[in-house]
Design an enzyme around this catalytic site. Structure first.
Site, PDB file in Angstrom:
ATOM      1  N   ASP A   1      19.343 -11.172  55.878  1.00 63.37           N
ATOM      2  CA  ASP A   1      20.069  -9.922  55.656  1.00 63.37           C
ATOM      3  C   ASP A   1      21.511 -10.005  56.131  1.00 63.37           C
ATOM      4  O   ASP A   1      21.919 -10.970  56.774  1.00 63.37           O
ATOM      5  CB  ASP A   1      19.356  -8.761  56.360  1.00 63.37           C
ATOM      6  CG  ASP A   1      18.836  -9.149  57.744  1.00 63.37           C
ATOM      7  OD1 ASP A   1      19.519  -9.914  58.447  1.00 63.37           O
ATOM      8  OD2 ASP A   1      17.740  -8.693  58.124  1.00 63.37           O
TER       9      ASP A   1
ATOM     10  N   ASN B   1      10.007  -1.072  65.670  1.00 60.33           N
ATOM     11  CA  ASN B   1       9.310  -0.165  64.753  1.00 60.33           C
ATOM     12  C   ASN B   1       8.528  -0.921  63.678  1.00 60.33           C
ATOM     13  O   ASN B   1       8.069  -0.334  62.706  1.00 60.33           O
ATOM     14  CB  ASN B   1      10.289   0.814  64.109  1.00 60.33           C
ATOM     15  CG  ASN B   1      11.347   0.123  63.250  1.00 60.33           C
ATOM     16  OD1 ASN B   1      11.328  -1.102  63.085  1.00 60.33           O
ATOM     17  ND2 ASN B   1      12.274   0.894  62.701  1.00 60.33           N
TER      18      ASN B   1
ATOM     19  N   HIS C   1       9.689  -3.450  61.756  1.00 67.38           N
ATOM     20  CA  HIS C   1      10.425  -3.946  60.595  1.00 67.38           C
ATOM     21  C   HIS C   1      10.576  -5.467  60.635  1.00 67.38           C
ATOM     22  O   HIS C   1      10.596  -6.077  61.697  1.00 67.38           O
ATOM     23  CB  HIS C   1      11.779  -3.250  60.428  1.00 67.38           C
ATOM     24  CG  HIS C   1      12.846  -3.648  61.414  1.00 67.38           C
ATOM     25  ND1 HIS C   1      13.462  -2.744  62.249  1.00 67.38           N
ATOM     26  CD2 HIS C   1      13.435  -4.843  61.676  1.00 67.38           C
ATOM     27  CE1 HIS C   1      14.381  -3.361  62.973  1.00 67.38           C
ATOM     28  NE2 HIS C   1      14.377  -4.636  62.649  1.00 67.38           N
TER      29      HIS C   1
ATOM     30  N   GLU D   1      12.634  -1.355  56.784  1.00 68.52           N
ATOM     31  CA  GLU D   1      12.237  -0.336  57.738  1.00 68.52           C
ATOM     32  C   GLU D   1      10.901   0.284  57.338  1.00 68.52           C
ATOM     33  O   GLU D   1      10.424   0.102  56.212  1.00 68.52           O
ATOM     34  CB  GLU D   1      13.317   0.753  57.795  1.00 68.52           C
ATOM     35  CG  GLU D   1      14.701   0.263  58.169  1.00 68.52           C
ATOM     36  CD  GLU D   1      14.858  -0.029  59.667  1.00 68.52           C
ATOM     37  OE1 GLU D   1      13.838  -0.157  60.377  1.00 68.52           O
ATOM     38  OE2 GLU D   1      16.014  -0.141  60.124  1.00 68.52           O
TER      39      GLU D   1
END
Length: 264
Positions: A67, A135, A137, A142
């Protein structure tokens, strides 16, 4: 999915480097998928050390990073291109032309499509390194990301923005969007290597490994992959309910691999 519970973050990095070294020993022109963030840094330091000991060469290797922030130039101090140059590329013998990271300043939609095309044109990724967000990801996929997603633009969750804000100066532009490989893109890698360290990742590790397959924990999609190795330290693995079994699996797997290597 195999889970290894290592004794320390240093052992996590060493075991991960072993996996990459074995791949490059049999496939010098491998395509590696790489990750940014704090967890992979120890792995990159171990790979650099092995390169300097002449155990590894990256001369024929190609890399694709997961990314990049939208809106940051490649030369920006907080871009993932700068991160990778500083943490790995400038310190090994890789050809710069073989290192691929999405360009956050190009038209994001066009860049995402072109990135998918570049990965496919080189035959796909042989081994994908992943970190794990608190979380759940992976990449910047996400919670609530489609499990069939491809490389695309994603809005960062508030928790992710908060976690990453420590890398930016007060008042500095903080990106809220990123170009990221999708979950389906990640799952097409032939091998996956996920690393997690520290107690802050313990709940995400447990949900990824033992929870249901769910878009609420994107990393749980790795349960569907036939060749995923998860390496965590004792703190990150502290909430797993099957720790003793995971340790037994490692012992028996190591015995099997030793027996196979000793065959004439």
């Amino acid at each position: 999915m195999q889970v290894i519970i290592a004794g320390s973050p240093g052992e996590v990095a060493s075991l991960a480097a072993d996996r990459i070294e074995r791949l490059l020993a049999r496939h010098k022109a491998a395509v590696l998928g790489l990750a940014t963030g704090s967890t992979p840094i120890a792995l990159y330091q171990e790979l650099i050390a092995r390169y300097h000991r002449n155990q590894l060469s990256f001369r024929e290797v190609t890399t694709f990073n997961l990314d990049e922030y939208v809106g940051l130039a490649p030369e920006h101090p907080q871009s993932y291109r700068t991160f990778m140059q500083r943490q790995l590329f400038d310190r090994i013998d890789i050809d710069p032309r073989n290192t691929h990271i999405p360009n956050g300043q190009h038209c994001p939609t066009e860049e995402a499509a072109a990135y998918e095309t570049r990965i496919r044109s080189l035959g796909g990724i042989d081994l994908q390194v992943l970190g794990l967000g608190r979380n759940g990801h992976i990449g910047f996929n996400e919670p609530c990301s489609s499990l069939h997603s491809r490389t695309r633009i994603k809005t960062l969750a508030e928790a992710t923005v908060r976690d990453n804000s420590r890398f930016f100066e007060p008042g500095e532009f903080m990106p809220k969007l990123a170009i990221t490989m999708g979950i389906a893109t990640i799952l097409e890698a032939r091998q996956i290597l996920l690393l997690a360290t520290g107690s802050a990742k313990a709940e995400a590790v447990r949900t990824m490994v033992e929870g249901p397959l769910s878009a609420s924990c994107p990393a749980s999609a790795l349960q569907q992959h036939p060749n995923t190795l998860v390496i965590v330290d004792s703190e990150a693995g502290s909430q797993l309910s099957q720790c003793e079994y995971h340790r037994r699996v490692k012992i028996e797997t190591d015995r099997l691999m030793d027996a196979e290597r000793s065959r004439p």
